[in-house]
Design a protein around this motif. Structure first.
Motif, PDB file in Angstrom:
ATOM      1  N   ASP A  95       0.826  -1.208   0.000  1.00  0.00           N
ATOM      2  CA  ASP A  95       0.000   0.000   0.000  1.00  0.00           C
ATOM      3  C   ASP A  95       0.860   1.258   0.000  1.00  0.00           C
ATOM      4  OD1 ASP A  95      -2.643  -1.209   0.089  1.00  0.00           O
ATOM      5  OD2 ASP A  95      -2.172  -1.825   2.131  1.00  0.00           O
ATOM      6  N   ALA A  96       2.015   1.196   0.666  1.00  0.00           N
ATOM      7  CA  ALA A  96       2.911   2.358   0.711  1.00  0.00           C
ATOM      8  C   ALA A  96       3.347   2.797  -0.678  1.00  0.00           C
ATOM      9  CB  ALA A  96       4.141   2.040   1.563  1.00  0.00           C
ATOM     10  N   CYS A  97       3.416   1.856  -1.611  1.00  0.00           N
ATOM     11  CA  CYS A  97       3.840   2.212  -2.976  1.00  0.00           C
ATOM     12  C   CYS A  97       2.844   3.153  -3.635  1.00  0.00           C
ATOM     13  CB  CYS A  97       4.015   0.946  -3.812  1.00  0.00           C
ATOM     14  SG  CYS A  97       5.339  -0.150  -3.222  1.00  0.00           S
ATOM     15  N   TRP A  98       1.552   2.963  -3.348  1.00  0.00           N
ATOM     16  CA  TRP A  98       0.543   3.869  -3.917  1.00  0.00           C
ATOM     17  C   TRP A  98       0.433   5.156  -3.095  1.00  0.00           C
ATOM     18  CZ3 TRP A  98       1.181   2.085  -8.121  1.00  0.00           C
ATOM     19  CH2 TRP A  98       0.586   0.992  -8.710  1.00  0.00           C
ATOM     20  N   ILE A  99       0.476   5.038  -1.751  1.00  0.00           N
ATOM     21  CA  ILE A  99       0.341   6.236  -0.912  1.00  0.00           C
ATOM     22  C   ILE A  99       1.508   7.186  -1.154  1.00  0.00           C
ATOM     23  CG2 ILE A  99       0.157   7.077   1.461  1.00  0.00           C
ATOM     24  CD1 ILE A  99      -2.302   5.546   0.333  1.00  0.00           C
ATOM     25  N   ASN A 100       2.658   6.648  -1.545  1.00  0.00           N
ATOM     26  CA  ASN A 100       3.824   7.479  -1.861  1.00  0.00           C
ATOM     27  C   ASN A 100       3.516   8.505  -2.944  1.00  0.00           C
ATOM     28  OD1 ASN A 100       6.818   7.845  -1.516  1.00  0.00           O
ATOM     29  ND2 ASN A 100       6.816   7.320  -3.689  1.00  0.00           N
ATOM     30  N   ALA A 136       1.594  11.348  -0.605  1.00  0.00           N
ATOM     31  CA  ALA A 136       2.154  11.800   0.675  1.00  0.00           C
ATOM     32  C   ALA A 136       3.574  11.297   0.833  1.00  0.00           C
ATOM     33  CB  ALA A 136       1.287  11.287   1.837  1.00  0.00           C
ATOM     34  N   PRO A 137       4.411  12.011   1.585  1.00  0.00           N
ATOM     35  CA  PRO A 137       5.764  11.503   1.876  1.00  0.00           C
ATOM     36  C   PRO A 137       5.649  10.162   2.614  1.00  0.00           C
ATOM     37  CG  PRO A 137       5.550  13.804   2.513  1.00  0.00           C
ATOM     38  CD  PRO A 137       4.176  13.325   2.208  1.00  0.00           C
ATOM     39  N   THR A 138       6.385   9.160   2.137  1.00  0.00           N
ATOM     40  CA  THR A 138       6.180   7.789   2.595  1.00  0.00           C
ATOM     41  C   THR A 138       7.507   7.063   2.752  1.00  0.00           C
ATOM     42  OG1 THR A 138       4.020   7.677   1.500  1.00  0.00           O
ATOM     43  CG2 THR A 138       5.074   5.582   1.980  1.00  0.00           C
ATOM     44  N   ALA A 139       7.541   6.116   3.693  1.00  0.00           N
ATOM     45  CA  ALA A 139       8.679   5.204   3.813  1.00  0.00           C
ATOM     46  C   ALA A 139       8.203   3.901   4.437  1.00  0.00           C
ATOM     47  CB  ALA A 139       9.802   5.809   4.660  1.00  0.00           C
ATOM     48  N   MET A 140       9.052   2.863   4.320  1.00  0.00           N
ATOM     49  CA  MET A 140       8.732   1.554   4.862  1.00  0.00           C
ATOM     50  C   MET A 140       9.850   1.045   5.764  1.00  0.00           C
ATOM     51  SD  MET A 140       6.933  -0.612   1.788  1.00  0.00           S
ATOM     52  CE  MET A 140       6.428  -1.892   2.974  1.00  0.00           C
ATOM     53  N   VAL A 141       9.444   0.254   6.765  1.00  0.00           N
ATOM     54  CA  VAL A 141      10.359  -0.466   7.646  1.00  0.00           C
ATOM     55  C   VAL A 141      10.111  -1.947   7.401  1.00  0.00           C
ATOM     56  CG1 VAL A 141      11.121  -0.841  10.018  1.00  0.00           C
ATOM     57  CG2 VAL A 141       9.985   1.324   9.379  1.00  0.00           C
ATOM     58  N   MET A 142      11.170  -2.747   7.345  1.00  0.00           N
ATOM     59  CA  MET A 142      10.990  -4.187   7.203  1.00  0.00           C
ATOM     60  C   MET A 142      11.750  -4.936   8.280  1.00  0.00           C
ATOM     61  SD  MET A 142      10.775  -5.045   3.143  1.00  0.00           S
ATOM     62  CE  MET A 142       9.271  -4.554   2.264  1.00  0.00           C
ATOM     63  N   CYS A 143      11.174  -6.078   8.683  1.00  0.00           N
ATOM     64  CA  CYS A 143      11.862  -6.990   9.584  1.00  0.00           C
ATOM     65  C   CYS A 143      12.023  -8.327   8.876  1.00  0.00           C
ATOM     66  CB  CYS A 143      11.096  -7.149  10.897  1.00  0.00           C
ATOM     67  SG  CYS A 143       9.606  -8.163  10.783  1.00  0.00           S
ATOM     68  N   PRO A 144      12.954  -9.167   9.310  1.00  0.00           N
ATOM     69  CA  PRO A 144      13.175 -10.439   8.624  1.00  0.00           C
ATOM     70  C   PRO A 144      11.993 -11.392   8.792  1.00  0.00           C
ATOM     71  CG  PRO A 144      14.994  -9.889  10.123  1.00  0.00           C
ATOM     72  CD  PRO A 144      13.873  -8.971  10.440  1.00  0.00           C
ATOM     73  N   CYS A 145      11.926 -12.379   7.910  1.00  0.00           N
ATOM     74  CA  CYS A 145      11.028 -13.515   8.095  1.00  0.00           C
ATOM     75  C   CYS A 145      11.829 -14.779   7.786  1.00  0.00           C
ATOM     76  CB  CYS A 145       9.774 -13.415   7.242  1.00  0.00           C
ATOM     77  SG  CYS A 145      10.027 -13.220   5.475  1.00  0.00           S
ATOM     78  N   VAL A 146      11.490 -15.864   8.450  1.00  0.00           N
ATOM     79  CA  VAL A 146      12.289 -17.089   8.388  1.00  0.00           C
ATOM     80  C   VAL A 146      12.328 -17.623   6.953  1.00  0.00           C
ATOM     81  CG1 VAL A 146      12.484 -19.474   9.187  1.00  0.00           C
ATOM     82  CG2 VAL A 146      11.803 -17.661  10.783  1.00  0.00           C
ATOM     83  N   ASP A 147      13.543 -17.820   6.439  1.00  0.00           N
ATOM     84  CA  ASP A 147      13.775 -18.341   5.083  1.00  0.00           C
ATOM     85  C   ASP A 147      13.160 -17.471   3.996  1.00  0.00           C
ATOM     86  OD1 ASP A 147      15.192 -20.511   6.064  1.00  0.00           O
ATOM     87  OD2 ASP A 147      13.406 -21.772   6.228  1.00  0.00           O
ATOM     88  N   GLY A 148      12.774 -16.254   4.330  1.00  0.00           N
ATOM     89  CA  GLY A 148      12.162 -15.364   3.346  1.00  0.00           C
ATOM     90  C   GLY A 148      10.791 -15.810   2.895  1.00  0.00           C
TER      91      GLY A 148
END
Length: 416
Positions: free
Chosen positions: A363-368, A371-383
């Protein structure tokens, strides 16, 4: 504006309990979730989220696409809100964290600010966007797309599922079609926390992904026309094997993507051959080539080379070929200031981090776009994601939400 201390952290245990409680709604068959958009299960999940938001002292807004907006007031009633969120809907065989972490992480921010009696200048609004997954109703990110002006609301309402049910009718049926005009809200900034859905963070031993870009995407559907014939009695030189032509084109797809390493990717996930019988040489093949890159020029180059090299293969084999672009969007560059807020938060908190390019749509890709937008990511097991075996650790969830908290609060500005 008061400084943000590194001791400002969320309640990780409460966040994890919330994730597990939401996961009880729409359980899958193998430990994950089946909470598809605008189903009864989606409605139940929304009610739970709404009850938690109201318990945290928020007011709840609802627009005509079913997007939910839980608002914590700021000290300045005229300041534009800082938005944070993601989606609660899942794949049919989805995990417990894709999207959900971003919504409940946003809720945990509000709970933490309440616990510590922290006021911000800007209001903070936690958002649940409807139908991010796009499984039951294509395309993905449907409601954020309407919010950002990419789709009309009438067009979105008319999307149909496999049973012929319209999105707009189902949204109304479950009771989550609001009155607020979609896209009328103005944002000071938007932040989205998400699991990586890829293996890079875990492989690199990093706790946080600072998402600087989102890959652009191009889908080209290719139809190759050969000739059905018997696999046993047709001499090799006389065959027009559409399946073989497809295989040769897909080998070129691999070469084209690798020529733009390391960030470009290409493959075909959708493949149909006709008549798909064991003893009939395929007379037709229909497949969709998916190219992605964070650079528009690279996507355009890959598209052009696909057509040239695909046509050459078809000509050499004496077959007809058709190309149709059936989907795509341009690469996304997230806002420098919002990205810096994420990176500063990770550094302030002492979490290991690295820049990432998101390979999936969010959703951030469209809201960008609005509006000014950014994303935070955390790992997930084995991707692993879009799979019931999707897994993260409580520590990863807490670290990602801590960074989200600091980025949001820095942007919303603490009032002394």
């Amino acid at each position: 504006m008061s400084a943000i201390g590194e001791n400002l952290k969320i309640n990780g245990e409460r966040l994890w309990d919330s994730l597990m409680e939401m996961a009880k709604i729409g359980p899958g068959v193998a430990g994950g979730n089946n909470r598809q958009t605008v189903t009864d299960e989606d409605s139940e999940g929304r009610h739970l989220f709404e009850s938690w938001c109201k318990a945290a002292g928020c007011t709840m807004g609802l627009d005509q696409m079913g997007n939910m907006f839980a608002r914590r007031e700021g000290a300045d009633p005229d300041a534009l809100p800082v938005y944070v969120g993601s989606h609660l809907d899942t794949q049919p065989t989805g995990g417990k964290y894709d999207g959900v972490l971003g919504v409940l992480g946003g809720l945990e921010i509000l709970r933490t600010l309440n616990d510590l009696d922290i006021r911000t200048k800007h209001p903070i609004v936690v958002t649940n966007f409807t139908n991010e997954e796009g499984t039951r109703y294509a395309p993905a990110m449907l409601s954020s797309g309407v919010f950002a002006g990419l789709h009309t609301q009438d067009w979105a309402y008319d999307r149909v599922d496999a049973d012929g049910k319209k999105f707009g009718d189902e949204l109304k049926r479950i009771g989550w079609r609001g009155d607020e005009e979609t896209g009328a809200r103005k944002m000071h900034a938007f932040f989205e926390l998400h699991i990586e859905q890829g293996p890079i963070l875990e492989a690199e031993g990093k706790e946080i992904g600072v998402v600087t870009h989102g890959q652009g995407l191009s889908w080209t559907q290719i139809t190759v026309h050969g000739k059905d014939s018997h696999t046993g009695s047709t001499p090799m030189p006389m065959r027009k094997n559409a399946g073989l032509a497809m295989a040769r084109i897909l080998a070129k797809v691999e070469d084209i993507a690798l020529s733009h390493a390391p960030h470009a990717v290409g493959a075909a996930g959708h493949i149909d051959v006709y008549p798909n019988s064991r003893n009939v040489i395929p007379g037709k093949a229909v497949f969709t080539v998916d190219f992605r890159s964070p650079e528009l020029a690279v996507i355009e180059d890959m598209e052009a080379r696909l057509r040239v090299e695909g046509q050459a293969i078809a000509d050499q084999m004496g077959m007809e070929i058709e190309f149709e672009k059936v989907g795509g969007f341009d690469p996304v560059t997230f806002d420098e200031n919002c990205v810096a807020a994420v990176r500063n938060a990770a550094e302030r908190l002492g979490y290991s981090h690295m820049n990432l390019i998101s390979g999936a749509g969010h959703d951030a890709c469209w809201i960008n776009r609005v509006a000014p937008t950014a994303m935070v990511m955390c790992p997930c097991v084995d991707g692993l994601s879009h799979n019931e075996a999707e897994e993260i650790s409580p520590e990863w969830a807490a670290a990602g939400t801590d960074v989200l908290l600091h980025a949001v609060v820095e942007t919303a500005e603490i009032v002394a």
